[in-house]
Write an enzyme that holds these catalytic residues in place. Structure first.
Site, mmCIF file in Angstrom:
data_model
loop_
_atom_site.group_PDB
_atom_site.id
_atom_site.type_symbol
_atom_site.label_atom_id
_atom_site.label_comp_id
_atom_site.label_asym_id
_atom_site.label_seq_id
_atom_site.Cartn_x
_atom_site.Cartn_y
_atom_site.Cartn_z
ATOM 1 N N CYS A 135 0.374 -1.067 -0.116
ATOM 2 C CA CYS A 135 0.135 -0.441 -0.193
ATOM 3 C C CYS A 135 0.925 1.113 -0.243
ATOM 4 O O CYS A 135 1.551 1.565 -0.542
ATOM 5 C CB CYS A 135 -0.796 0.236 1.152
ATOM 6 S SG CYS A 135 -2.145 0.579 1.017
ATOM 7 N N HIS A 136 1.037 2.009 1.048
ATOM 8 C CA HIS A 136 1.578 3.128 0.885
ATOM 9 C C HIS A 136 3.155 3.347 1.919
ATOM 10 O O HIS A 136 3.918 4.373 1.749
ATOM 11 C CB HIS A 136 0.914 4.162 2.120
ATOM 12 C CG HIS A 136 -0.492 4.676 1.067
ATOM 13 N ND1 HIS A 136 -1.138 4.310 0.912
ATOM 14 C CD2 HIS A 136 -0.966 6.290 1.033
ATOM 15 C CE1 HIS A 136 -2.241 5.182 0.703
ATOM 16 N NE2 HIS A 136 -2.053 6.321 0.317
ATOM 17 N N GLY A 137 3.182 1.558 2.309
ATOM 18 C CA GLY A 137 4.575 1.573 2.487
ATOM 19 C C GLY A 137 5.906 1.982 1.943
ATOM 20 O O GLY A 137 7.297 2.120 2.671
ATOM 21 N N TRP A 170 6.298 4.520 0.309
ATOM 22 C CA TRP A 170 7.495 5.606 1.162
ATOM 23 C C TRP A 170 8.610 5.454 2.058
ATOM 24 O O TRP A 170 9.302 6.964 2.228
ATOM 25 C CB TRP A 170 5.709 6.620 1.904
ATOM 26 C CG TRP A 170 4.744 7.691 1.182
ATOM 27 C CD1 TRP A 170 5.187 7.820 -0.146
ATOM 28 C CD2 TRP A 170 3.627 7.938 1.586
ATOM 29 N NE1 TRP A 170 4.933 8.837 -1.072
ATOM 30 C CE2 TRP A 170 3.224 9.103 0.454
ATOM 31 C CE3 TRP A 170 2.594 8.514 2.516
ATOM 32 C CZ2 TRP A 170 1.949 9.525 0.318
ATOM 33 C CZ3 TRP A 170 1.644 8.556 2.343
ATOM 34 C CH2 TRP A 170 1.558 9.203 1.550
#
Length: 183
Positions: free
Chosen positions: A113-115, A117
Site C-alpha cells: 500500500c503506502h508503505g 514511502w
C-alpha cells in the site's frame, strides 16, 4: 553478546499510530504459518494504534523499539501500509537506518500500500520494479523505481528480494509471496 533467536524472525516496522490493521494482521499470520516469529518494532515502547482505514481499530503491544533493533536479528522486514504509518516512519532516522540494514544485508523486504514511502526516504528503490497504492506511482518513479500495476511484484533486481503489493485486496497474493520468502 547478543542472544541469537532459535527460529526465524520477521520484523514488522510500524509507527505508533496509523497502521492499516489488516495489512499488519494478515502478513503477521502468514509469517507465523511460515515458522517465522513475528515481532512488532516501533519508534516508541508500549502499544501502537492500528486503524481500519480512518477509524481506530485495535491496539498492539510493541516488542522492541527501532533504536534498539538490529536487522541482523531478523530474516525479513514487513512494512504495512496505512497513510499515516509510512508518512511518519519516513521522517524517523532510526527507522530509515533499520530499513536500509535489510537491503545492505540482502534480506527480503515486503511492503504494501503506502508503505513504499518509507523505502523512498531510505533511498532503496532506485532500479527496483515494484507496485504500491496508485497515488505513490509518481513518487516511486521519481525515486528511480519502475512502477507496475500488479497485485504483487517480487523484484530480485538488487541485493535482496523486494515484495510489494497495492492494497488490502491484494493481501492473499502478498502473504503468499511473503511465505515463499520465509521458506
Amino acid at each position: 553478546m547478543r542472544e541469537q533467536p532459535d527460529r526465524r524472525a520477521a520484523a514488522f516496522l510500524v509507527a505508533p499510530e496509523g497502521t492499516e490493521q489488516v495489512e499488519l494482521t494478515e502478513p503477521w499470520q502468514a509469517a507465523e504459518e511460515a515458522g517465522a516469529g513475528p515481532r512488532l518494532i516501533s519508534t516508541a515502547p508500549g502499544k501502537i494504534q492500528a486503524f481500519n482505514h480512518l477509524d481506530r481499530a485495535d491496539e498492539f503491544t510493541v516488542d522492541q523499539t527501532v533504536d534498539t533493533a538490529d536487522p541482523a536479528d531478523y530474516d525479513v522486514l514487513v512494512l504495512p501500509g496505512g497513510v499515516a504509518n509510512p508518512d511518519y516512519l519516513r521522517t524517523q532516522d532510526a527507522a530509515l537506518r533499520f530499513v536500509r540494514g535489510f537491503f545492505e544485508q540482502g534480506k527480503p523486504v515486503a511492503v504494501i500500500c503506502h508503505g513504499p514511502w518509507t523505502l523512498i526516504d531510505a533511498g532503496v528503490v532506485d532500479g527496483r520494479t515494484m507496485t504500491s497504492w496508485p497515488s505513490l506511482r509518481t513518487d516511486l518513479t521519481n525515486a528511480g523505481a519502475t512502477w507496475v500495476d500488479e497485485s504483487v511484484v517480487v523484484c530480485t533486481e538488487g541485493p535482496n528480494a523486494l515484495v510489494s503489493s497495492r492494497r488490502p485486496d491484494d493481501l492473499p497474493e502478498f502473504c503468499s509471496a511473503l511465505r515463499v520468502q520465509l521458506a
